[in-house]
Structures are given as structure tokens and as C-alpha cells.
Design a protein around this motif. Structure first.
Motif, short mmCIF file in Angstrom:
data_model
loop_
_atom_site.label_atom_id
_atom_site.label_comp_id
_atom_site.label_asym_id
_atom_site.label_seq_id
_atom_site.Cartn_x
_atom_site.Cartn_y
_atom_site.Cartn_z
N ALA A 182 0.84 -1.20 0.00
CA ALA A 182 0.00 0.00 0.00
C ALA A 182 0.87 1.25 0.00
O ALA A 182 1.74 1.42 0.86
CB ALA A 182 -0.91 0.02 1.22
N LEU A 183 0.59 2.14 -0.95
CA LEU A 183 1.31 3.42 -0.99
C LEU A 183 0.50 4.53 -0.31
O LEU A 183 1.07 5.53 0.12
CB LEU A 183 1.61 3.82 -2.43
CG LEU A 183 2.54 5.02 -2.63
CD1 LEU A 183 3.93 4.74 -2.09
CD2 LEU A 183 2.62 5.40 -4.10
N THR A 184 -0.82 4.37 -0.21
CA THR A 184 -1.68 5.38 0.41
C THR A 184 -2.55 4.76 1.49
O THR A 184 -2.66 3.54 1.60
CB THR A 184 -2.58 6.07 -0.64
OG1 THR A 184 -3.43 5.09 -1.24
CG2 THR A 184 -1.76 6.77 -1.70
N ASN A 185 -3.22 5.61 2.25
CA ASN A 185 -4.11 5.17 3.32
C ASN A 185 -5.28 4.34 2.76
O ASN A 185 -5.75 4.55 1.65
CB ASN A 185 -4.67 6.39 4.05
CG ASN A 185 -5.80 6.02 4.99
OD1 ASN A 185 -5.56 5.48 6.06
ND2 ASN A 185 -7.02 6.28 4.60
N TYR A 186 -5.78 3.42 3.61
CA TYR A 186 -7.01 2.72 3.27
C TYR A 186 -7.89 2.50 4.50
O TYR A 186 -8.90 1.80 4.43
CB TYR A 186 -6.71 1.37 2.59
CG TYR A 186 -5.88 0.41 3.41
CD1 TYR A 186 -6.43 -0.35 4.42
CD2 TYR A 186 -4.52 0.26 3.15
CE1 TYR A 186 -5.67 -1.24 5.16
CE2 TYR A 186 -3.75 -0.62 3.87
CZ TYR A 186 -4.33 -1.37 4.88
OH TYR A 186 -3.57 -2.26 5.62
N THR A 187 -7.53 3.07 5.63
CA THR A 187 -8.30 2.85 6.84
C THR A 187 -9.38 3.91 7.02
O THR A 187 -9.27 5.02 6.52
CB THR A 187 -7.39 2.86 8.08
OG1 THR A 187 -6.81 4.16 8.22
CG2 THR A 187 -6.28 1.84 7.96
N VAL A 188 -10.43 3.54 7.74
CA VAL A 188 -11.52 4.46 8.08
C VAL A 188 -11.82 4.31 9.57
O VAL A 188 -12.18 3.21 10.00
CB VAL A 188 -12.80 4.16 7.27
CG1 VAL A 188 -13.89 5.17 7.61
CG2 VAL A 188 -12.52 4.17 5.77
N PRO A 189 -11.66 5.40 10.36
CA PRO A 189 -11.13 6.72 10.05
C PRO A 189 -9.67 6.62 9.56
O PRO A 189 -8.97 5.66 9.90
CB PRO A 189 -11.22 7.48 11.37
CG PRO A 189 -12.22 6.73 12.19
CD PRO A 189 -12.05 5.31 11.79
#
Length: 398
Positions: free
Chosen positions: A213-220
Motif C-alpha cells: 500500500a502506498l496510500t491510506n485505506y483505513t476508516v477513520p
């Protein structure tokens, strides 16, 4: 007839991957919990369990007394996770003293750090270089990210240079210039209607298929994974080496990756005695998100809004944004699209055509000067995050 070059030519964008020997551990930026060097794309587990997700940052042992350029490899490798790795020639972007804009703003100096001069036209190349180097280092074969803009193009270019597969979760209505670039770079595009659907896809690819993963994927959300975000430290290291000493820094901000990288480098420069104090960092946003958090709203809330400033759109806030502005004594400023257009126009008349959110930085500085938070004796730095040629609003409205 000319003999074709072999596939492996003498000139390569990938030098031997070499981790910085000073990289010691990771640390949560909120609770200060420490972790061994590892990939932690969801951030700090302790904070996530407590319901307040937070990023982790790199911790370096015995940083040099001042940023030093290396004879080979990455210019600021002693202050970054990787001292050698994938490169397309990013960095060393100009930091220019624009006296006409300083006079117009009535400040001692106005500097622009022109990140649009990076290879793919934006600051995202800083993150891609370090992040893709990390992917190679751990043996990943696929990099996945959620982006419908500059990060998508940058990741696709650096993955192409590194020989890695790149998969980008985009919005369905991705502007044509971005879709075309992804096609030519050989990236796989997967289209979705919502931001959360894009993040769900990235999470699935990471947790099920072990993609990087290069970017965020979590919520929040937290910020993007640490090895990429650390690449932004070089922006501040460069302008200090270039002789720029601003009192105030305007940073176009979505979830704060660039903001945090700049803050962490400046903090370390203060601790090393290179700088006497932290300049004030101002997060420039197209509608109230961080501004509301600083006024007491929950960091984990959603803050929907509409904007043509596509690079800083989004409805969420991260801990790294709040910490960076609070600790630097700065804050957040809302600059709507009309004011951003005015900023773009003023910068263009000084010779810089930039994306809409970068123009918002100049309008933010004008707000701060008008209400007295910037004094006439002080110096201001604008982060010009990307050129204007790909900005959908500007290209389609001309």
C-alpha cells in the motif's frame, strides 16, 4: 542499421536499494509507542484499538549536525528511510524569492518552493520514490493505492521505472489526462463511485493479496504509510539548504502527508540546532475540516464538502495534520474556489501556473496578513504542489 540497446542499459533509474543505517525504529506520533522496522499501513495498533487511529513515523539515530548531500544516491538520504533507491530525478526543486508578490502582500519576503518541477509534475514524486523503494526492498511485486490525481500518476511512473505492477483505485470520472497517463505507464486502473469504496479495494488487495500500500485505506484514516510520507522531509531540508528561512509556511492539505513530512524535518532541524525555532505551519483547505477539529470537533468525524480543488478534496482529517499545526503554532485556513482562482491568477502573473489548491496558498497568506497573524517584517513560503497543466478545473474552464 542501428543495434537496439539491451533491456538492461548502463543508465538505470534504480540504484541498489539501500536502507539508511540510521533508521532505528518506528514510533506512533500520538501515543509515542515504539515498534521495530516493519510495514504498518494501518498505523499504530494501540491507537487504532483505542478508536483514535494515528500514523507512525521513522526514528533515526544520530542524525548529522546538518543536512548533508551525498555523493551518490538520494541527496538527503541520511535523513530519509532509504539512502539509495528508485529515482527519476525528483527533488532539488527551486525555492525562489518572488519580490513582486512580497510587495503585493506587504511582507519582508515571499518564497515559492516549486514542487511542480518534479519529474511527473508534483510533490508526490517524493513519496513515490521512497515508497516504491520500500516495496522493492521487501520483495513486493504490486503497489496499490487510492488516488484520482497526482499520486496516481507518480506511483505509476515510479513503478514502471522499478518494474513493479501498479494498481490504482480511482473515481469513475477520472479526468482524461490522468487516465491517459496511467494507460501509458502501464498501470491498472480500477474505478469506483466513492472514496470509501476505493479504500475498501486497497484494503482487500493488501490484506488478502499482500500488495504494497502506498496510500491510506483505513476508516477513520491515518496518513499514507510511513516510508512514503518520510520522503516529504526532503522538501524542507532542501529549502533550508537553499537559504530560505520562512516564518510562515502555507501547505495545501487533504490528509496531511506533505504537512507532516515538512513538520518532522523542521522539528529535527530545530533539535539539531540548525534552526532556532519552528516556523508556523498553516494547513490550507478548501472547506472546513481541520478548522473544525481545531475548534473542538471530533478528529474521527466526516466533514463533507464540494470543491474544484481536486488535490485537497476529501471529507476526513488525520492526527498528523492536527499535531503538525498545533505544535508549530500555526493552524488551518479555509480558502474557497473563488479565492483559489484569484491566487492562481496572481501567481501566473508572476510566472507560475499552478494547480488550484496551490493558488489557495497565496490567498491564505493574504488572509493571514490582513488579520495581522503575519507581520510585515516576516517571511512567507508557499508550497506550489503541482503545475496547472493537468488541473481539470483550469483546463476545462479556459
Amino acid at each position: 542499421m542501428q543495434t537496439p540497446l539491451p533491456k538492461s542499459s548502463a543508465v538505470s533509474p534504480v540504484s541498489p536499494i539501500r536502507r539508511n543505517a540510521r533508521l532505528a525504529k518506528l514510533r506512533c506520533i500520538t501515543c509515542q509507542a515504539e515498534y521495530p522496522i516493519a510495514d504498518m499501513p494501518a498505523g499504530c495498533p494501540r491507537c487504532a484499538q483505542a478508536g483514535r487511529p494515528s500514523s507512525v513515523e521513522a526514528v533515526y539515530d544520530s542524525l548529522p549536525a546538518a543536512p548533508v548531500a551525498q555523493s551518490s544516491g538520494y541527496r538527503w538520504g541520511h535523513w530519509l528511510p532509504y539512502s539509495h533507491g528508485v529515482s527519476l530525478g525528483e527533488g532539488d526543486t527551486p525555492c525562489l524569492d518572488v519580490r513582486g508578490l512580497a510587495r503585493d502582500l506587504d511582507v519582508a519576503a515571499l518564497w515559492v518552493k516549486h514542487e511542480g518541477m518534479n519529474p511527473t509534475g508534483s510533490h508526490k514524486d517524493r513519496m513515490a520514490a521512497q515508497g516504491v523503494s520500500r516495496a522493492l526492498d521487501i520483495g513486493a511485486d504490486t503497489v496499490v493505492l487510492a488516488s484520482s490525481g497526482n499520486a496516481a500518476i507518480s506511483a505509476a511512473a515510479y513503478c514502471a521505472a522499478a518494474g513493479l505492477r501498479c494498481e490504482v483505485a480511482t473515481y469513475r470520472d477520472l479526468p482524461t489526462p490522468f487516465a491517459r497517463a496511467l494507460h501509458y505507464y502501464g498501470a491498472k486502473r480500477v474505478a469506483f463511485d466513492t472514496g470509501h469504496a476505493r479504500w475498501d479495494h486497497v484494503r482487500l488487495r493488501v490484506e488478502r493479496d499482500r500488495a504494497f500500500a502506498l496510500t491510506n485505506y483505513t476508516v477513520p484514516p491515518v496518513g499514507s504509510p510511513v516510508f512514503g510520507v518520510e520522503g516529504y522531509r526532503a522538501v524542507a531540508l532542501e529549502w533550508v539548504a537553499q537559504g530560505c528561512r520562512p516564518d510562515h509556511i502555507m501547505v495545501p492539505t487533504a490528509r496531511g502527508d506533505l504537512l507532516w513530512g515538512i513538520y518532522s524535518a523542521l522539528r529535527d532541524l530545530v533539535q539539531a540546532g540548525v534552526l532556532p525555532r519552528l516556523p508556523r505551519l498553516w494547513a490550507v483547505e478548501p472547506f472546513a475540516r481541520l478548522s473544525r477539529v481545531l475548534d473542538g470537533a471530533s478528529l474521527q468525524a466526516e466533514f463533507p464538502g464540494q470543491t474544484a480543488q481536486f488535490s485537497t478534496a476529501g471529507s476526513t482529517v488525520t492526527a498528523q495534520q492536527e499535531i503538525a499545526v498545533r505544535r508549530s503554532g500555526g493552524g488551518a485556513l479555509v480558502v474557497g474556489d473563488d479565492a483559489a482562482v484569484d491566487g492562481v491568477s496572481r501567481l501566473a502573473r508572476a510566472g507560475f501556473w499552478v494547480e488550484l489548491c496551490a493558488g489557495a496558498g497565496l490567498s491564505a497568506a493574504r488572509q493571514l496578513r490582513a488579520d495581522g497573524r503575519i507581520a510585515s517584517s516576516e517571511q512567507v513560503l508557499l508550497l506550489l504542489t503541482a503545475k496547472g497543466e493537468r488541473d481539470p478545473f483550469q483546463v476545462e474552464s479556459v
